[in-house]
Design a protein around this motif. Structure first.
Motif, PDB file in Angstrom:
ATOM      1  N   ALA A  23     -19.160   9.506  39.903  1.00 55.13           N
ATOM      2  CA  ALA A  23     -18.282  10.424  40.619  1.00 55.13           C
ATOM      3  C   ALA A  23     -17.203   9.659  41.369  1.00 55.13           C
ATOM      4  O   ALA A  23     -16.034  10.077  41.394  1.00 55.13           O
ATOM      5  CB  ALA A  23     -19.102  11.286  41.579  1.00 55.13           C
ATOM      6  N   ALA A  24     -17.570   8.544  41.987  1.00 53.63           N
ATOM      7  CA  ALA A  24     -16.585   7.732  42.690  1.00 53.63           C
ATOM      8  C   ALA A  24     -15.558   7.168  41.710  1.00 53.63           C
ATOM      9  O   ALA A  24     -14.340   7.170  41.986  1.00 53.63           O
ATOM     10  CB  ALA A  24     -17.279   6.595  43.441  1.00 53.63           C
ATOM     11  N   TRP A  25     -16.024   6.678  40.572  1.00 52.65           N
ATOM     12  CA  TRP A  25     -15.105   6.167  39.546  1.00 52.65           C
ATOM     13  C   TRP A  25     -14.132   7.248  39.102  1.00 52.65           C
ATOM     14  O   TRP A  25     -12.921   7.025  39.015  1.00 52.65           O
ATOM     15  CB  TRP A  25     -15.906   5.655  38.344  1.00 52.65           C
ATOM     16  N   ALA A  26     -14.646   8.449  38.820  1.00 58.05           N
ATOM     17  CA  ALA A  26     -13.791   9.548  38.370  1.00 58.05           C
ATOM     18  C   ALA A  26     -12.792   9.947  39.451  1.00 58.05           C
ATOM     19  O   ALA A  26     -11.623  10.230  39.170  1.00 58.05           O
ATOM     20  CB  ALA A  26     -14.644  10.741  37.966  1.00 58.05           C
ATOM     21  N   SER A  27     -13.252   9.984  40.691  1.00 60.08           N
ATOM     22  CA  SER A  27     -12.371  10.343  41.803  1.00 60.08           C
ATOM     23  C   SER A  27     -11.205   9.373  41.918  1.00 60.08           C
ATOM     24  O   SER A  27     -10.051   9.779  42.112  1.00 60.08           O
ATOM     25  CB  SER A  27     -13.179  10.365  43.104  1.00 60.08           C
ATOM     26  N   LEU A  28     -11.498   8.097  41.773  1.00 62.33           N
ATOM     27  CA  LEU A  28     -10.442   7.081  41.868  1.00 62.33           C
ATOM     28  C   LEU A  28      -9.522   7.134  40.657  1.00 62.33           C
ATOM     29  O   LEU A  28      -8.297   6.992  40.787  1.00 62.33           O
ATOM     30  CB  LEU A  28     -11.073   5.694  42.019  1.00 62.33           C
ATOM     31  N   GLN A  29     -10.093   7.337  39.457  1.00 64.42           N
ATOM     32  CA  GLN A  29      -9.268   7.437  38.252  1.00 64.42           C
ATOM     33  C   GLN A  29      -8.316   8.623  38.332  1.00 64.42           C
ATOM     34  O   GLN A  29      -7.148   8.538  37.939  1.00 64.42           O
ATOM     35  CB  GLN A  29     -10.165   7.596  37.020  1.00 64.42           C
ATOM     36  N   LEU A  30      -8.817   9.743  38.830  1.00 62.13           N
ATOM     37  CA  LEU A  30      -8.035  10.978  38.877  1.00 62.13           C
ATOM     38  C   LEU A  30      -7.197  11.091  40.141  1.00 62.13           C
ATOM     39  O   LEU A  30      -6.373  12.001  40.257  1.00 62.13           O
ATOM     40  CB  LEU A  30      -8.972  12.189  38.792  1.00 62.13           C
ATOM     41  N   ASN A  31      -7.445  10.172  41.089  1.00 59.90           N
ATOM     42  CA  ASN A  31      -6.790  10.264  42.399  1.00 59.90           C
ATOM     43  C   ASN A  31      -7.022  11.648  42.996  1.00 59.90           C
ATOM     44  O   ASN A  31      -6.113  12.316  43.501  1.00 59.90           O
ATOM     45  CB  ASN A  31      -5.294   9.977  42.290  1.00 59.90           C
ATOM     46  N   ALA A  32      -8.279  12.092  42.919  1.00 59.09           N
ATOM     47  CA  ALA A  32      -8.667  13.420  43.382  1.00 59.09           C
ATOM     48  C   ALA A  32      -9.747  13.290  44.459  1.00 59.09           C
ATOM     49  O   ALA A  32     -10.531  12.334  44.450  1.00 59.09           O
ATOM     50  CB  ALA A  32      -9.206  14.258  42.221  1.00 59.09           C
ATOM     51  N   PRO A  33      -9.804  14.239  45.397  1.00 65.48           N
ATOM     52  CA  PRO A  33     -10.861  14.200  46.412  1.00 65.48           C
ATOM     53  C   PRO A  33     -12.238  14.277  45.763  1.00 65.48           C
ATOM     54  O   PRO A  33     -12.403  14.845  44.685  1.00 65.48           O
ATOM     55  CB  PRO A  33     -10.588  15.440  47.264  1.00 65.48           C
ATOM     56  N   LEU A  34     -13.229  13.724  46.449  1.00 61.06           N
ATOM     57  CA  LEU A  34     -14.606  13.751  45.977  1.00 61.06           C
ATOM     58  C   LEU A  34     -15.467  14.533  46.954  1.00 61.06           C
ATOM     59  O   LEU A  34     -15.463  14.259  48.163  1.00 61.06           O
ATOM     60  CB  LEU A  34     -15.159  12.331  45.829  1.00 61.06           C
ATOM     61  N   ALA A  35     -16.183  15.525  46.443  1.00 60.26           N
ATOM     62  CA  ALA A  35     -17.123  16.303  47.245  1.00 60.26           C
ATOM     63  C   ALA A  35     -18.539  16.051  46.751  1.00 60.26           C
ATOM     64  O   ALA A  35     -18.784  16.005  45.547  1.00 60.26           O
ATOM     65  CB  ALA A  35     -16.793  17.794  47.181  1.00 60.26           C
ATOM     66  N   ARG A  92     -22.762   5.474  49.808  1.00 64.52           N
ATOM     67  CA  ARG A  92     -22.632   4.764  48.532  1.00 64.52           C
ATOM     68  C   ARG A  92     -21.232   4.921  47.943  1.00 64.52           C
ATOM     69  O   ARG A  92     -20.638   3.955  47.456  1.00 64.52           O
ATOM     70  CB  ARG A  92     -23.683   5.249  47.538  1.00 64.52           C
ATOM     71  N   VAL A  93     -20.683   6.142  47.957  1.00 63.51           N
ATOM     72  CA  VAL A  93     -19.357   6.330  47.361  1.00 63.51           C
ATOM     73  C   VAL A  93     -18.278   5.652  48.204  1.00 63.51           C
ATOM     74  O   VAL A  93     -17.250   5.218  47.674  1.00 63.51           O
ATOM     75  CB  VAL A  93     -19.036   7.821  47.129  1.00 63.51           C
ATOM     76  N   ARG A  94     -18.499   5.553  49.517  1.00 66.38           N
ATOM     77  CA  ARG A  94     -17.556   4.782  50.340  1.00 66.38           C
ATOM     78  C   ARG A  94     -17.573   3.313  49.919  1.00 66.38           C
ATOM     79  O   ARG A  94     -16.519   2.667  49.841  1.00 66.38           O
ATOM     80  CB  ARG A  94     -17.906   4.916  51.819  1.00 66.38           C
ATOM     81  N   ALA A  95     -18.772   2.795  49.652  1.00 66.64           N
ATOM     82  CA  ALA A  95     -18.875   1.412  49.176  1.00 66.64           C
ATOM     83  C   ALA A  95     -18.191   1.237  47.825  1.00 66.64           C
ATOM     84  O   ALA A  95     -17.714   0.146  47.493  1.00 66.64           O
ATOM     85  CB  ALA A  95     -20.344   0.996  49.079  1.00 66.64           C
ATOM     86  N   ASP A  96     -18.131   2.331  47.032  1.00 66.53           N
ATOM     87  CA  ASP A  96     -17.457   2.290  45.731  1.00 66.53           C
ATOM     88  C   ASP A  96     -15.945   2.436  45.846  1.00 66.53           C
ATOM     89  O   ASP A  96     -15.249   2.352  44.835  1.00 66.53           O
ATOM     90  CB  ASP A  96     -17.992   3.408  44.826  1.00 66.53           C
ATOM     91  N   GLY A  97     -15.449   2.703  47.061  1.00 65.98           N
ATOM     92  CA  GLY A  97     -14.001   2.770  47.255  1.00 65.98           C
ATOM     93  C   GLY A  97     -13.436   4.122  47.610  1.00 65.98           C
ATOM     94  O   GLY A  97     -12.220   4.264  47.773  1.00 65.98           O
ATOM     95  N   VAL A  98     -14.291   5.152  47.723  1.00 63.88           N
ATOM     96  CA  VAL A  98     -13.821   6.490  48.110  1.00 63.88           C
ATOM     97  C   VAL A  98     -13.862   6.577  49.631  1.00 63.88           C
ATOM     98  O   VAL A  98     -14.939   6.540  50.233  1.00 63.88           O
ATOM     99  CB  VAL A  98     -14.693   7.600  47.485  1.00 63.88           C
ATOM    100  N   SER A  99     -12.713   6.707  50.251  1.00 60.25           N
ATOM    101  CA  SER A  99     -12.630   6.555  51.705  1.00 60.25           C
ATOM    102  C   SER A  99     -13.141   7.756  52.481  1.00 60.25           C
ATOM    103  O   SER A  99     -13.712   7.602  53.562  1.00 60.25           O
ATOM    104  CB  SER A  99     -11.185   6.262  52.110  1.00 60.25           C
ATOM    105  N   ASP A 100     -12.961   8.960  51.970  1.00 59.63           N
ATOM    106  CA  ASP A 100     -13.252  10.142  52.783  1.00 59.63           C
ATOM    107  C   ASP A 100     -13.930  11.229  51.964  1.00 59.63           C
ATOM    108  O   ASP A 100     -13.360  12.303  51.717  1.00 59.63           O
ATOM    109  CB  ASP A 100     -11.958  10.678  53.393  1.00 59.63           C
ATOM    110  N   PRO A 101     -15.187  11.005  51.531  1.00 65.81           N
ATOM    111  CA  PRO A 101     -15.872  12.032  50.743  1.00 65.81           C
ATOM    112  C   PRO A 101     -16.170  13.281  51.575  1.00 65.81           C
ATOM    113  O   PRO A 101     -16.395  13.207  52.781  1.00 65.81           O
ATOM    114  CB  PRO A 101     -17.169  11.341  50.315  1.00 65.81           C
ATOM    115  N   ILE A 102     -16.162  14.417  50.912  1.00 66.04           N
ATOM    116  CA  ILE A 102     -16.501  15.690  51.539  1.00 66.04           C
ATOM    117  C   ILE A 102     -17.984  15.939  51.292  1.00 66.04           C
ATOM    118  O   ILE A 102     -18.470  15.787  50.169  1.00 66.04           O
ATOM    119  CB  ILE A 102     -15.660  16.823  50.936  1.00 66.04           C
TER     120      ILE A 102
END
Length: 285
Positions: A23-35, A92-102
């Motif tokens: 999910a973190a990978w997809a969020s970064l690839q798509l430049n989309a928020p992650l919930a 975990r997703v913050r460690a993967d590079g997603v700064s502000d998960p919902i």
């Protein structure tokens, strides 16, 4: 309406870490928020037996009161457990590079909840392994097939540990639905820069070869490194065999239409395919 986001379903299964990572990978690839979503399913209520004739009304009322207290404590513990899982997933997703998960916790049936928020979902990420109580033999979450049948969003079903996708195997049958799925891929940054192999399962006819080659050329024109092949045999065996030969990191399939791919995705062999795959499946809706 809020911005469409990647939505990861978090539960207590062994697939949880891979779900977070993909999910973190997809969020970064798509430049989309992650919930991150955890759904508390309704507890099955078992009505206590009517014991008033044998133990007395007062004793029965006391028993019912204690049962209600037990249910309340259990519900509270399940909420707390869900929050702990969500907090760990967010870390975990913050460690993967997603700064502000919902982070979301909802009550109700998973399928109903996902239908309610479907308009907000750009990509759904789920693990094929359900919660720890599911049969170890099935290796498939109890509600996964219902979600696949019901939602009309791309669904990434994880399998195994996370591996950054580099090579993608696309099941291609020249149906309008699969061509539409490829159009969506070309418009999306999800698979940008990845190597794509188109595989058609069936007879190697001139028409089939022409359609396959046209799609390969179109992918190359859009900047993908693309190759193509036609093979005869059982759809599942051929796809999984080719996946291993190519060492592909992801299998992409259409999950709509009325082709052979459609039949095995949402027909009687859905669970078998999900059991057998050794890499994630991206199901295009």
């Amino acid at each position: 309406m809020s911005e469409a986001r990647v939505l990861a379903c978090i539960d207590g299964s062994t697939a949880g870490e891979a779900v977070c990572d993909y999910a973190a990978w997809a969020s970064l690839q798509l430049n989309a928020p992650l919930a991150l979503l955890h759904v508390l399913e309704p507890m099955l209520a078992c009505a206590p037996a009517d014991l008033s004739g044998s133990i007395g009304l007062g004793s029965r009322e006391h028993l019912l009161s204690e049962l209600a207290e037990v249910d309340e404590r259990r519900a509270r513990l399940l909420r707390e457990q869900g929050q702990v899982m969500l907090d760990a997933a967010a870390e975990r997703v913050r460690a993967d590079g997603v700064s502000d998960p919902i982070v979301r916790q909802r009550h109700g049936r998973l399928v109903d909840t996902l239908q309610e928020i479907e308009a907000e979902v750009r990509l759904l990420v789920m693990g094929r392994q359900g919660e720890a109580g599911d049969s170890a033999a099935s290796q498939v979450g109890s509600q996964l097939e219902s979600v696949i049948r019901t939602l009309h969003r791309p669904i990434l079903v994880t399998a195994g540990q996370f591996r950054v996708p580099k090579r993608v195997l696309v099941a291609f049958d020249n149906s309008p639905s699969v061509r539409k799925g490829l159009d969506l891929l070309l418009q999306s940054p999800l698979l940008a820069g990845l190597s794509i192999h188109l595989l058609m399962v069936g007879a190697d006819t001139a028409d089939a070869r022409q359609a396959l080659e046209a799609e390969r050329i179109r992918l190359q024109q859009e900047g993908f490194t693309a190759s193509a092949d036609i093979r005869a045999g059982d759809v599942q065996d051929v796809l999984l065999g080719c996946r291993r030969e190519l060492d592909a990191d992801l299998i992409v399939m259409g999950a709509y239409g009325h082709s052979r791919i459609r039949q095995f995705l949402v027909g009687s062999t859905t669970t078998a395919m999900l059991q057998r795959t050794d890499c994630p499946l991206l199901l295009l809706r």
